[in-house]
Structure formats: C-alpha cells, structure tokens
Motif scaffolding. Structure first.
Motif: not given
Length: 144
Positions: A50, A53, A90, A102
C-alpha cells in the motif's frame, strides 16, 4: 560478528506474537541464524502493498532494505505477514485472504525495487508458540 548476511527477514514487531522466535524454530535451517538478520516494524511488509496509503512507511522500509542489501550483502529478502492490526491504518475492511493476496503484491513490489535479490513471502498463522507458515507464490499457498 558477521559482516555478511544472506537473508533479511521483514516482519511485524508486534510483541504479542513471537513471530521472530517461530521463524527461527520453523523456517530457518541449522546454521541460518548466523547468516540472517531482520527488520522488525509494526505492520512488517504491509507498506510495500500500500505505497499510496502508507507513503512514509513505504519510503522508510525501502530505504532500510536498500541499506541492508548494500551494507550486508543480502541475497534473499523474506517477508512474513500475519493477521495484523496495522491494517487499520489503510482504513478499509481487509480479510485474511486479502492479507495473503497483499503478500503477492509485496513480492511484486520487492522484485521491482530490489532486482538483484531473491524475494520470498510467507503468511504466519497462529499466536505465541503455535505458528504455521504458508509460503505465498503466484500459483499456490503452501503450509510450511
């Protein structure tokens, strides 16, 4: 003291889970401890999945990994994720299956950022002394 390390583990530093202890018991072969080091931070490898984020964490983790590769001659990066509370940062609902997916994104990001280093990813499932490790690959999940 060893100046060269083959393996760099990137793990969550949550003190409620003995992830590093379980890694040493279940994933490392005899003799690997002397050739392994780790980066422990809350969330472990999550920022690599991420980067938008978690931009600050992403940049910090990439710098730390680059430093380890350059300084210690790292040959393999082993990312270990788990059912981590850091996902609250997130701000979206995330299931265990998404957390495992992920780790595939983490592997892809790692291969793009650190081209000359092998990338391996695991999902740690359990608590305390009772962990299993699922190796995350493009095709399958394997319990170790």
């Amino acid at each position: 003291m060893c100046d060269q390390f083959d393996d760099l583990y990137v793990i969550c530093n949550d003190p409620r889970h003995n992830i590093w202890g379980n890694i040493k018991r279940k994933l490392m072969k005899p003799g690997d401890r002397e050739k392994s080091t780790f980066i422990g931070l809350y969330g472990g490898p999550i920022p690599l999945a991420y980067p938008e984020d978690l931009g600050d964490e992403y940049r910090c983790l990439v710098k730390q990994i680059r430093f380890a590769i350059k300084t210690f001659g790292i040959k393999r990066i082993i990312f270990v994720g788990h059912d981590c509370g850091y996902y609250r940062n997130i701000l979206r609902a995330v299931t265990v299956q998404i957390k495992k997916q992920d780790l595939k994104t983490v592997a892809k990001t790692s291969r793009q950022q650190f081209r000359n280093v092998e990338t391996i990813v695991y999902f740690a499932d359990g608590h305390g002394a009772y962990f299993d490790f699922e190796k995350i690959t493009k095709e399958t999940l394997q319990t170790v």
